[in-house]
Design a protein around this motif. Structure first.
Motif, PDB file in Angstrom:
ATOM      1  N   CYS A 219       0.814  -1.218   0.000  1.00  0.00           N
ATOM      2  CA  CYS A 219       0.000   0.000   0.000  1.00  0.00           C
ATOM      3  C   CYS A 219       0.859   1.285   0.000  1.00  0.00           C
ATOM      4  O   CYS A 219       2.081   1.233  -0.014  1.00  0.00           O
ATOM      5  N   CYS A 295      -1.957  -3.472  -4.368  1.00  0.00           N
ATOM      6  CA  CYS A 295      -2.840  -3.040  -3.289  1.00  0.00           C
ATOM      7  C   CYS A 295      -3.822  -2.028  -3.880  1.00  0.00           C
ATOM      8  O   CYS A 295      -4.292  -2.197  -5.006  1.00  0.00           O
ATOM      9  N   CYS A 296      -4.137  -0.984  -3.146  1.00  0.00           N
ATOM     10  CA  CYS A 296      -5.171  -0.040  -3.558  1.00  0.00           C
ATOM     11  C   CYS A 296      -4.925   0.507  -4.961  1.00  0.00           C
ATOM     12  O   CYS A 296      -3.813   0.904  -5.294  1.00  0.00           O
TER      13      CYS A 296
HETATM   14 ZN   LIG Z   1      -3.803  -0.471  -0.112  1.00  0.00          ZN
END
Ligand SMILES: [Zn+2]
Length: 312
Positions: A219, A295-296
């Motif tokens: 992240c 991740c995001c």
């Molecule tokens: Zn993330």
């Protein structure tokens, strides 16, 4: 599928992408931004995984997309699934139900084509209440790990921990469960140290000493911004590295997208191209990163680019 402990020694294992931000974009997850300043530590800090029981088809579909894109591991959407976090978001009475439903969905889609990891993240107690809350954080994390083990996950991914102290109690809880654990810290606002002041190299050493089968970061940064910290970890430990970068551009002054004003409602303006994940896949292969995912901000297109470059 071979167990993760074998697979990760032999190849770059491809993970999946980010669930909560993608499902928020699709209209199924609440960012909290309609009623509170997200990220201040004062509100509920939403982005919780109740979609597993409220919109199971949406979650099932996203799992399928990541699997088709080349993910060898599907993470059950149990991120922010401790009783502490779910309770603050109004789902305290459904902790068992949400965790077991999320694992069941991931296992159903994975079949014999992918391993299923239980995602365990920080509780947010330490950010809110300080180090005195570590004992309670440990209890919440232990409870969630027991639920994930009962639901049948293959291993754990401990991720998005800001404080090494909280990661330590999570790794101790993981060791008690007997499940293998991949451990990744998130560094912000800069990649040079975590929130309780430890360098990436120190974090890597501590996580490896506590039994993590792979250590790294997830992240906050895009792959290029994360790479120097991963290399610092590489120099400190012998265990495989794990990396799940975000797909958002950060600045030289702030290396974490969740601290930028674009979070959470203007993320499209800092979205990076999937090509960065192709480049990252090549590096993961050449530098022997054991576990590489996203991740995001990473949807299936990013994971496909990563998988193709890591396994040409
Ligand atoms: Zn993330």
């Amino acid at each position: 599928m071979k167990p993760i402990t074998e697979l990760i020694q032999q190849t770059t294992v491809i993970g999946d992408g980010g669930y909560l931000i993608e499902l928020e974009r699709r209209g199924y997850v609440d960012s909290g931004s309609g009623r509170e300043q997200v990220g201040t530590g004062r509100g509920s800090g939403q982005f919780t995984p109740e979609v597993a029981i409220e919109q199971p088809d949406a979650l099932r579909e996203l799992h399928r997309e990541f699997l088709n894109a080349g993910a060898q591991v599907l993470q059950a959407l149990t991120f922010f699934g401790t009783r502490e976090k779910l309770g603050r978001a109004g789902y305290g009475s459904q902790v068992e139900e949400i965790n077991s439903a999320a694992v069941k969905l991931a296992k159903e889609v994975a079949g014999d084509k992918a391993l299923v990891a239980g995602s365990v993240s920080r509780t947010q107690l330490v950010e809110r209440e300080g180090m005195d809350s570590l004992g309670r954080a440990r209890d919440h994390i232990s409870e969630q790990i027991r639920l994930l083990k009962d639901a049948g996950v293959d291993f754990l991914i401990l991720e998005t921990f800001f404080h090494l102290a909280e990661m330590k109690v999570a790794l101790e809880a993981a060791a008690e469960s007997g499940l293998p654990a991949v451990a990744t810290m998130s560094f912000r606002p800069l990649v040079t140290q975590c929130s309780d002041g430890h360098t990436p190299a120190d974090c890597a050493r501590v996580m490896a000493d506590l039994g993590a089968i792979a250590v790294g970061a997830n992240c906050e940064q895009d792959p290029a911004r994360m790479l120097p910290l991963l290399r610092e970890m590489r120099g400190a430990v012998k265990v495989p590295l794990a990396a799940q970068p975000a797909a958002f551009r950060t600045t030289d002054e702030c290396h974490s997208f969740t601290r930028l004003p674009e979070f959470p409602d203007d993320l499209e303006s800092i979205q990076i191209s999937r090509q960065a994940f192709r480049d990252f896949g090549k590096i993961a292969r050449s530098e022997g990163i054991g576990f590489a995912g996203g991740c995001c901000g990473c949807n299936a297109a990013y994971i496909r680019s990563l998988a193709r470059a890591a396994h040409p």
